[in-house]
Design an enzyme around this catalytic site. Structure first.
Site, PDB file in Angstrom:
ATOM      1  N   HIS A  79       0.849  -1.050   0.159  1.00  0.00           N
ATOM      2  CA  HIS A  79       0.062   0.080  -0.022  1.00  0.00           C
ATOM      3  C   HIS A  79       0.910   1.281  -0.016  1.00  0.00           C
ATOM      4  O   HIS A  79       0.261   2.337  -0.429  1.00  0.00           O
ATOM      5  CB  HIS A  79      -0.986   0.129   0.959  1.00  0.00           C
ATOM      6  CG  HIS A  79      -0.662   0.239   2.491  1.00  0.00           C
ATOM      7  ND1 HIS A  79      -0.487  -0.536   3.542  1.00  0.00           N
ATOM      8  CD2 HIS A  79      -0.411   1.455   2.985  1.00  0.00           C
ATOM      9  CE1 HIS A  79       0.020  -0.048   4.454  1.00  0.00           C
ATOM     10  NE2 HIS A  79      -0.129   1.247   4.211  1.00  0.00           N
ATOM     11  N   ASN A 207      -9.280  -4.080   5.959  1.00  0.00           N
ATOM     12  CA  ASN A 207      -8.418  -3.216   6.513  1.00  0.00           C
ATOM     13  C   ASN A 207      -8.825  -2.781   8.159  1.00  0.00           C
ATOM     14  O   ASN A 207      -9.991  -2.609   8.264  1.00  0.00           O
ATOM     15  CB  ASN A 207      -8.547  -1.989   5.642  1.00  0.00           C
ATOM     16  CG  ASN A 207      -7.611  -0.668   5.870  1.00  0.00           C
ATOM     17  OD1 ASN A 207      -6.508  -0.930   6.486  1.00  0.00           O
ATOM     18  ND2 ASN A 207      -8.048   0.471   5.721  1.00  0.00           N
ATOM     19  N   TRP A 208      -7.601  -2.657   8.535  1.00  0.00           N
ATOM     20  CA  TRP A 208      -7.735  -2.274  10.155  1.00  0.00           C
ATOM     21  C   TRP A 208      -8.454  -3.438  11.067  1.00  0.00           C
ATOM     22  O   TRP A 208      -9.110  -3.404  12.011  1.00  0.00           O
ATOM     23  CB  TRP A 208      -8.619  -0.980  10.549  1.00  0.00           C
ATOM     24  CG  TRP A 208      -8.156   0.350  10.039  1.00  0.00           C
ATOM     25  CD1 TRP A 208      -8.979   0.910   8.827  1.00  0.00           C
ATOM     26  CD2 TRP A 208      -7.174   1.076  10.313  1.00  0.00           C
ATOM     27  NE1 TRP A 208      -8.177   2.094   8.797  1.00  0.00           N
ATOM     28  CE2 TRP A 208      -7.169   2.072   9.372  1.00  0.00           C
ATOM     29  CE3 TRP A 208      -5.931   0.730  11.173  1.00  0.00           C
ATOM     30  CZ2 TRP A 208      -6.094   3.039   9.681  1.00  0.00           C
ATOM     31  CZ3 TRP A 208      -5.152   1.728  11.318  1.00  0.00           C
ATOM     32  CH2 TRP A 208      -5.034   2.740  10.619  1.00  0.00           C
ATOM     33  N   ASP A 216       1.098  -7.586   2.219  1.00  0.00           N
ATOM     34  CA  ASP A 216       1.231  -6.146   1.961  1.00  0.00           C
ATOM     35  C   ASP A 216       2.559  -5.823   1.679  1.00  0.00           C
ATOM     36  O   ASP A 216       3.097  -4.982   2.821  1.00  0.00           O
ATOM     37  CB  ASP A 216       0.547  -5.453   3.120  1.00  0.00           C
ATOM     38  CG  ASP A 216       0.155  -3.968   2.822  1.00  0.00           C
ATOM     39  OD1 ASP A 216       0.849  -3.548   1.765  1.00  0.00           O
ATOM     40  OD2 ASP A 216      -0.544  -3.206   3.413  1.00  0.00           O
ATOM     41  N   ASN A 322      -9.460   4.548   4.079  1.00  0.00           N
ATOM     42  CA  ASN A 322      -8.691   4.247   5.380  1.00  0.00           C
ATOM     43  C   ASN A 322      -8.786   4.934   6.118  1.00  0.00           C
ATOM     44  O   ASN A 322      -9.188   4.530   7.511  1.00  0.00           O
ATOM     45  CB  ASN A 322      -7.097   4.283   4.647  1.00  0.00           C
ATOM     46  CG  ASN A 322      -6.073   3.724   5.676  1.00  0.00           C
ATOM     47  OD1 ASN A 322      -6.499   2.611   6.319  1.00  0.00           O
ATOM     48  ND2 ASN A 322      -5.002   4.320   5.585  1.00  0.00           N
ATOM     49  N   GLY A 651       2.134   5.888   9.109  1.00  0.00           N
ATOM     50  CA  GLY A 651       3.575   6.193   8.871  1.00  0.00           C
ATOM     51  C   GLY A 651       4.634   5.154   9.319  1.00  0.00           C
ATOM     52  O   GLY A 651       5.409   4.943   8.627  1.00  0.00           O
ATOM     53  N   ASN A 652       4.069   4.200  10.286  1.00  0.00           N
ATOM     54  CA  ASN A 652       4.910   3.152  10.479  1.00  0.00           C
ATOM     55  C   ASN A 652       4.591   2.108   9.581  1.00  0.00           C
ATOM     56  O   ASN A 652       5.449   1.014   9.484  1.00  0.00           O
ATOM     57  CB  ASN A 652       4.263   2.388  11.803  1.00  0.00           C
ATOM     58  CG  ASN A 652       5.093   2.875  12.817  1.00  0.00           C
ATOM     59  OD1 ASN A 652       4.504   3.655  13.889  1.00  0.00           O
ATOM     60  ND2 ASN A 652       6.536   2.719  12.768  1.00  0.00           N
ATOM     61  N   SER A 653       3.539   2.207   8.463  1.00  0.00           N
ATOM     62  CA  SER A 653       3.452   1.298   7.399  1.00  0.00           C
ATOM     63  C   SER A 653       4.745   1.157   6.598  1.00  0.00           C
ATOM     64  O   SER A 653       5.530   1.988   6.494  1.00  0.00           O
ATOM     65  CB  SER A 653       2.430   1.858   6.486  1.00  0.00           C
ATOM     66  OG  SER A 653       1.059   1.868   6.821  1.00  0.00           O
ATOM     67  N   PHE A 669       2.267  -3.327   8.797  1.00  0.00           N
ATOM     68  CA  PHE A 669       1.139  -2.677   7.804  1.00  0.00           C
ATOM     69  C   PHE A 669      -0.142  -2.074   8.219  1.00  0.00           C
ATOM     70  O   PHE A 669      -0.749  -1.675   7.670  1.00  0.00           O
ATOM     71  CB  PHE A 669       1.226  -3.391   6.489  1.00  0.00           C
ATOM     72  CG  PHE A 669       0.071  -4.702   6.648  1.00  0.00           C
ATOM     73  CD1 PHE A 669       0.609  -5.683   7.098  1.00  0.00           C
ATOM     74  CD2 PHE A 669      -1.127  -4.784   6.492  1.00  0.00           C
ATOM     75  CE1 PHE A 669      -0.317  -7.085   7.341  1.00  0.00           C
ATOM     76  CE2 PHE A 669      -2.009  -5.693   6.590  1.00  0.00           C
ATOM     77  CZ  PHE A 669      -1.403  -6.924   6.931  1.00  0.00           C
ATOM     78  N   ASP A 670      -0.488  -2.502   9.450  1.00  0.00           N
ATOM     79  CA  ASP A 670      -1.781  -1.937   9.955  1.00  0.00           C
ATOM     80  C   ASP A 670      -2.035  -2.271  11.643  1.00  0.00           C
ATOM     81  O   ASP A 670      -0.855  -2.709  12.162  1.00  0.00           O
ATOM     82  CB  ASP A 670      -2.639  -2.808   9.411  1.00  0.00           C
ATOM     83  CG  ASP A 670      -4.068  -2.214   9.040  1.00  0.00           C
ATOM     84  OD1 ASP A 670      -4.168  -0.993   9.692  1.00  0.00           O
ATOM     85  OD2 ASP A 670      -5.210  -2.803   8.510  1.00  0.00           O
TER      86      ASP A 670
HETATM   87  N1  ARG Z   1      -4.675   0.618   7.592  1.00  0.00           N
HETATM   88  C1  ARG Z   1      -3.544   1.090   7.054  1.00  0.00           C
HETATM   89  C2  ARG Z   1      -2.677   2.024   7.508  1.00  0.00           C
HETATM   90  O1  ARG Z   1      -3.155   3.061   7.719  1.00  0.00           O
HETATM   91  C3  ARG Z   1      -3.464   1.061   5.651  1.00  0.00           C
HETATM   92  C4  ARG Z   1      -3.860  -0.231   4.864  1.00  0.00           C
HETATM   93  C5  ARG Z   1      -4.253   0.132   3.142  1.00  0.00           C
HETATM   94  N2  ARG Z   1      -5.021  -0.882   2.927  1.00  0.00           N
HETATM   95  C6  ARG Z   1      -6.208  -0.661   2.697  1.00  0.00           C
HETATM   96  N3  ARG Z   1      -7.051  -1.837   2.277  1.00  0.00           N
HETATM   97  N4  ARG Z   1      -6.732   0.352   2.382  1.00  0.00           N
HETATM   98  O2  ARG Z   1      -1.426   1.902   7.525  1.00  0.00           O
END
Ligand code: ARG
Length: 718
Positions: A79, A207-208, A216, A322, A651-653, A669-670
């Site tokens: 992502h 997501n989340w 990811d 998101n 931002g840690n993604s 990633f989440d």
């Molecule tokens: N929730 C994740 C974050 O904010 C982003 C994931 C992106 N994936 C998605 N299905 N929108 O770091």
């Protein structure tokens, strides 16, 4: 003053938990705890920006990443490279859908314009220089401008080599300022991204959320000129050789194992007042979420499946979705928690603690009062501020406003220009104009503007701008249908959708703007003075905050220290380290989150319909139990994603999840749904971060995508 602050910010080494996003220089104080937790490398090395593993960790500006080969190979989240995959996709050659794997260096594709790889080289406390000349008796705006001028001077010095990008960031809301110097690599290429049916498996539904089965991960490569220095894209450029890189673990981790994350968390709000908390959760999150939902609906209604337009809006949709879900979770968690009561109690506790000590109360009492009234003042314009903030989703009017601002700023000497419009910003300014070409469609933009103007028209007259009212004939003069004609005409008469036209405006004079017959340029010119008046008022307020908030923070920190609570600065996009363990939790009554998901979970979830539509080949491999070398014995399968209690935020993604030897065992990633409110109210029990397991990444690379040359390039440890 200086020494007092430094001794203030020493850690309370007794109260160590996984809560905390530590600045590297704080780590030597945590050495004993870290060794006790199981860290096997020298804790000191984590505080040296010029040593392994810190030299392997990079920022993409908004995401984190790390080097995994001596040839500039960078691993991050799918992502995080989404914009670059989208930029290179067309309906005929849809890399989002199919994935992309460069077979050789020559096949690697330029990332989206403006993509950067940054390495933090120096972090220096510059509080004294930033506050030089600041006195008690100056106005808010004078303070704001003085601090900004001091920051600009420091940045200019730091960037003199032409290879670095510097920032001066406030920590603890302005108690301290650090000059952060990053090497800036500007030739970044897309190397490998799995298909969206792997890289974004579960999509916005999952997501989340846990359980999760998202691959990811993706790869960029950083390039520099033949002289080894950062350079613009060129065929002659060569892969960057970083000082160190991470080894990738094929052995992986188990439940309970030590992990750490080294990355760039964006922002947290762990030290806000009760009034700020109430405003954010009762007003901002619900209102802002409504905007997002409406914008998503409009984009979906105006685009056709599998069209070029839909590709253009995939990134925008992902971002809107998101944070729409993020805000939903914020509101729900808040309603079900006693957060506000606890925050009010601790605020009361702070006041009582200050009162017990009359000297402290004399020092901080007035600051707290001042801060609270500033917060109220700031919230007075909330409706207007929110509408104007969302206006940026209408690209053409926004780009016109930015271009005219550039012309106005260019009349000033460089060091007096507004940040974002200085010579140092022009390259990225131009790149953002270029990137827009692949993220824009006229019918969608029109529809978004129509909606935003409707929301604007609902504001009370006193909150509106006369120039904007006149231009779009807001008020009772035009009904929505008539306004639609006006908007249609503006789009058909404007030529800002043309990239070359946008570029050309970068070099035009204020007079040329004033004489233009492009409707959006006219709008930008007409609304400029009112915008500037808002901005001045806002800077006056910011300056006042800069005066009182640091004093409030001093009081809060002193109070927290007296309670033995951990003290670390709110996230601000700078490099941080966080520690914890692999492990599940109990998110609600009767429900246990297991720490790992497995390949079999993909079979179980798959419906054959997006976003639960794994490639047929993958489902086959799983049915045949083709696990290769990546089995976690306790699971008797390949782990896909795992949970840990690392303290992270947006931002840690892309942050490397490291084991006790600083080997890569996954990429963060989440976070789980219940942990989202942790940005404000950290709770050990609720907080769980989600990583993609390195074993799943290696399994996909080897068994599905045939990325053998990349596996060979990396150092994989068994
Ligand atoms: N929730 C994740 C974050 O904010 C982003 C994931 C992106 N994936 C998605 N299905 N929108 O770091």
């Amino acid at each position: 003053m200086r020494n007092l602050i430094s001794s203030f910010l020493l850690l309370t080494t007794t109260a160590f938990a996984n809560e905390g996003m530590w600045q590297p220089h704080q780590l030597p104080e945590l050495s004993e705890e870290l060794t006790a937790l199981g860290l096997q490398i020298d804790p000191e090395s984590l505080s040296s920006l010029d040593k392994f593993p810190m030299t392997a960790v990079v920022s993409l500006g908004g995401c984190s990443a790390s080097f995994v080969s001596p040839r500039g190979l960078v691993v991050t989240n799918h992502h995080c490279v989404y914009g670059s995959i989208q930029f290179n996709s067309t309906p005929e050659n849809n890399l989002l859908a199919d994935g992309y794997l460069a077979q050789s260096l020559a096949d690697e594709l330029p990332a989206a314009p403006g993509t950067r790889v940054y390495m933090t080289e120096e972090v220096t406390n510059v509080t004294d220089r930033v506050l030089a000349g600041v006195t008690e008796d100056i106005s808010g705006i004078e303070r704001y401008k003085l601090i900004e001028a001091n920051q600009k001077a420091l940045i200019a010095e730091g960037e003199s080599s032409g290879m670095h990008r510097c920032s001066v960031s406030p920590f603890h809301h302005g108690m301290e300022y650090y000059l952060i110097k990053r090497l800036e690599i500007r030739d970044v290429r897309l190397v490998y991204a799995p298909a969206t049916s792997i890289g974004k498996y579960g999509g916005d539904i999952d997501n989340w959320q846990w359980p999760r089965h998202t691959g990811d991960f993706a790869f960029y490569r950083a390039y520099v000129g033949p002289d080894g220095k950062p350079a613009d894209f060129s065929e002659d450029n060569v892969p960057y050789q970083s000082n160190s890189f991470l080894e990738v673990s094929a052995h992986g981790i188990e439940d309970g194992d030590f992990v750490m994350g080294v990355g760039y968390p964006g922002s947290t709000n762990r030290y806000r007042t009760a009034s700020e908390v109430e405003h954010q959760f009762n007003w901002y999150y619900p209102e802002s979420r409504q905007f997002r939902k409406d914008l998503i609906d409009i984009i979906n209604e105006t685009t056709e499946a599998e069209s070029e337009t839909l590709i253009a809006y995939q990134g925008t949709l992902a971002q809107l979705n998101n944070y729409s879900k993020n805000f939903k979770s914020m509101v729900e968690s808040y309603r079900h928690s006693d957060f506000i009561d606890r925050r009010k109690q601790s605020e009361q506790g702070l006041i009582e603690w200050l009162e017990e000590n009359s000297a402290k109360s004399g020092q901080y009492g007035p600051a707290i009062k001042q801060l609270l009234s500033l917060i109220e003042l700031n919230q007075a314009t909330k409706e207007r501020d929110l509408v104007l903030a969302y206006m940026r989703y209408a690209s053409l009017p926004s780009v016109a406003v930015r271009l005219y601002r550039l012309a106005v700023e260019k009349q000033k000497p460089d060091d007096e220009r507004e940040p974002g419009f200085q010579a140092r910003d022009l390259k990225r300014f131009r790149q953002s104009l270029q990137a827009l070409s692949r993220r824009y469609d006229e019918s969608v933009d029109k529809a978004l503007l129509g909606y935003l103007l409707q929301r604007y028209a609902e504001l009370p007259v006193g909150d509106r701008m006369k120039s904007m009212d006149d231009f779009f004939q807001i008020g009772d003069r035009l009904d929505p249908e008539q306004r639609k004609h006006l908007v249609d005409d503006a789009y058909s008469e404007s030529s800002l959708a043309d990239q070359e036209v946008r570029f050309a405006w970068m070099d035009k004079s204020v007079e040329e703007f004033q004489n233009s017959d492009d409707p959006f340029i006219q709008y930008a010119v007409a609304s400029h003075d009112e915008r500037m008046a808002f901005e001045e008022a806002d800077k006056e307020l910011r300056g006042q905050f800069q005066r009182w908030r640091p004093q409030y923070m001093e009081a809060v920190i002193a109070y927290k220290r007296s309670l033995g609570q951990p003290i670390y600065a709110d996230a601000n996009g700078s490099l941080r380290v966080t520690f914890g363990q692999v492990g599940g939790n109990q998110p609600k009554d009767g429900l246990i989150n297991q720490p790992f998901t497995t390949l079999e979970g993909i079979l179980e979830k798959d419906t054959g319909e997006d976003p639960f539509s794994a490639p047929a080949e993958q489902l086959d491999l799983i049915r045949k139990k083709t696990y290769g070398d990546y089995v976690l014995p306790s699971l008797e399968s390949v782990p896909v994603n795992f949970l840990s209690n690392l303290d992270i935020t947006g931002g840690n993604s892309g942050t490397a999840t490291l084991n006790n030897k600083a080997q890569l065992v996954g990429m963060l990633f989440d976070g789980v749904y219940e942990s989202i409110i942790g940005d404000w109210d950290f709770d050990d029990e609720k907080n769980r971060a989600i990583s993609v397991d390195s074993r799943y990444m290696l399994w996909v690379m080897e068994h599905m995508d045939g990325a053998t040359h990349l596996l060979e390039e990396m150092t994989i440890v068994e």
